[in-house]
Enzyme design. Structure first.
Site, PDB file in Angstrom:
ATOM      1  N   CYS A  73       0.796  -1.235   0.000  1.00 53.63           N
ATOM      2  CA  CYS A  73       0.000   0.000   0.000  1.00 53.63           C
ATOM      3  C   CYS A  73       0.826   1.282   0.000  1.00 53.63           C
ATOM      4  CB  CYS A  73      -0.893   0.076   1.230  1.00 53.63           C
ATOM      5  SG  CYS A  73      -1.667  -1.448   1.710  1.00 53.63           S
ATOM      6  N   LYS A 127      -9.039   5.753   1.533  1.00 54.91           N
ATOM      7  CA  LYS A 127      -7.767   5.542   2.237  1.00 54.91           C
ATOM      8  C   LYS A 127      -6.660   6.521   1.815  1.00 54.91           C
ATOM      9  CE  LYS A 127      -4.277   1.822   2.174  1.00 54.91           C
ATOM     10  NZ  LYS A 127      -4.147   0.358   2.307  1.00 54.91           N
ATOM     11  N   HIS A 129      -2.988   6.589   3.954  1.00 48.59           N
ATOM     12  CA  HIS A 129      -1.859   5.708   4.288  1.00 48.59           C
ATOM     13  C   HIS A 129      -0.494   6.245   3.881  1.00 48.59           C
ATOM     14  CE1 HIS A 129      -0.662   1.245   5.091  1.00 48.59           C
ATOM     15  NE2 HIS A 129      -0.333   2.076   6.067  1.00 48.59           N
ATOM     16  N   ASP A 286      -3.825  -1.520  -5.904  1.00 48.54           N
ATOM     17  CA  ASP A 286      -2.580  -0.913  -5.381  1.00 48.54           C
ATOM     18  C   ASP A 286      -1.415  -1.891  -5.298  1.00 48.54           C
ATOM     19  OD1 ASP A 286      -3.576  -2.372  -3.214  1.00 48.54           O
ATOM     20  OD2 ASP A 286      -3.033  -0.853  -1.734  1.00 48.54           O
TER      21      ASP A 286
END
Ligand SMILES: *[C@@H]1O[C@H](CO)[C@@H](O)[C@H](O)[C@H]1NC(C)=O
Ligand SMILES: *[C@@H]1O[C@H](CO)[C@@H](O)[C@H](O)[C@H]1NC(C)=O
Length: 336
Positions: A73, A127, A129, A286
């Site tokens: 990720c 998201k 991250h 991803d």
């Protein structure tokens, strides 16, 4: 399945509006799947999971046969944000822990900042991250006008919390404001609802850059082994996916299907807004699926070797399509 019929639409409006003209900057919608494998989309031949909306984007656009992401990720998303290899940013290693005190230097070019300079509005749904220890590490600090979603690696699908280093806490924000009233809403549906809202409220005269960063099909609820999947409806899951013997893969199939439906809803919202004809839509995962081990979701990277966190093809070569009504040869497979 939502069918794309844009050319008639544009012709019909040419008399009353100027936004079909070729000089208008295109809207860019990027849809990022989390941990979805090569073999888990219809256009790669999955006979277990239906993804008609993603398949249709490629059929009306281009299928990318050699689209490479990073192996997990944080590295993948850092490359997407900056256009650089993660090793240039110090982000080549493991994904960030929740709240880990690291960030990308603000000296780097970022896509949303560059697009802002061209007049775009930039929104992130889902998201992030890439750092959350300080406000200065969050999406708004890198050029996004808004962020709705979570800042760390994943959350549980219904409770929107994350367990890290033994601590359990909510990770759900609307522009830095912690949200507790989303509890109970399935995360994929929340992403759909918010994305449609962003599209509806977007001022027509400005170009739009929207990144829709799904939780699907990452594990949700945390455990020491990285968590487990949660489906929206157990009843539906048993009924529709009873032919898949493995329970986790059965859940995974529903999660991917629900994300696909969300993508259809977003395309429909773009059409209703009258901007689909001038919108580029990119879909990709991803990284490869973590079939087994940490964060296992039973995704499949067949026929490739390796899984998420490995540098084999199965870890980094991911399903990807790009849609634009402007392409001349639609539905082709791009092998470069
Ligand atoms: C985070 O790291 C920076 C730079 O190393 C340091 O100045 C800061 O105090 C750290 N913050 C926390 C909360 O540890
Ligand atoms: C949740 O709370 C936020 C912030 O107070 C508010 O803006 C939003 O409308 C609320 N959403 C719902 C569904 O009640």
């Amino acid at each position: 399945m939502y069918l794309i019929k844009v050319s008639q639409f544009c012709l019909a409006l040419v008399g009353v509006a100027s936004w079909c003209n070729a000089e208008k900057k295109p809207n860019i919608v990027m849809i990022v799947a989390d941990d979805v494998g090569w073999n888990d989309v219809g256009f790669h031949g999955s006979n277990q999971i239906d993804t008609p909306n993603i398949d249709a984007l490629g059929l009306n656009g281009i299928y990318f046969d050699r689209y490479y992401a990073q192996q997990s990720c944080t590295p993948s998303r850092s490359a997407l944000l900056t256009g650089r290899y993660p090793i240039r940013l110090g982000y080549q290693g493991k994904p960030l822990h929740a709240g880990e005190n690291r960030s990308i230097s603000h000296d780097f070019w970022t896509l949303p900042k560059a697009l802002k300079g061209l007049g775009y509005m930039n929104h992130l749904v889902g998201k992030w991250h890439l750092g959350s220890a300080s406000k200065n590490f969050t999406p708004q600090a890198y050029g996004y006008d808004s962020h709705y979603g979570y800042l760390d690696g994943f959350v549980s699908y219904f409770d929107h919390d994350i367990q890290s280093d033994g601590h359990l806490g909510k990770d759900m924000y609307s522009d830095h404001q912690p949200l507790t009233n989303t509890t109970g809403e399935y995360f994929t549906d929340l992403v759909t609802r918010k994305s449609i809202e962003v599209i509806k409220n977007h001022p027509q005269e400005k170009p739009l850059h929207l990144v829709i960063s799904h939780l699907a099909a990452h594990t949700g609820k945390s455990t020491s082994m990285g968590g487990f999947l949660e489906v929206a409806s157990d009843e539906y899951n048993d009924k529709k996916y009873g032919y898949i013997p493995d329970k986790i893969r059965r859940m995974y199939a529903e999660i991917v299907e629900r994300m696909d439906t969300s993508i259809g809803d977003v395309v429909e919202a773009l059409d209703r807004k009258g901007i689909l004809d001038n919108t580029i839509i990119v879909f990709f995962s991803d990284n490869g699926a973590p079939t087994n081990g940490f964060f296992k979701n039973r995704g499949s990277n067949f026929p490739f070797r390796g899984i998420k966190l490995s540098l084999f093809e199965g870890g980094v070569r991911v399903p990807a399509v790009v849609y634009s009504s402007k392409f001349k040869n639609k539905g082709r497979i791009y092998k470069n």
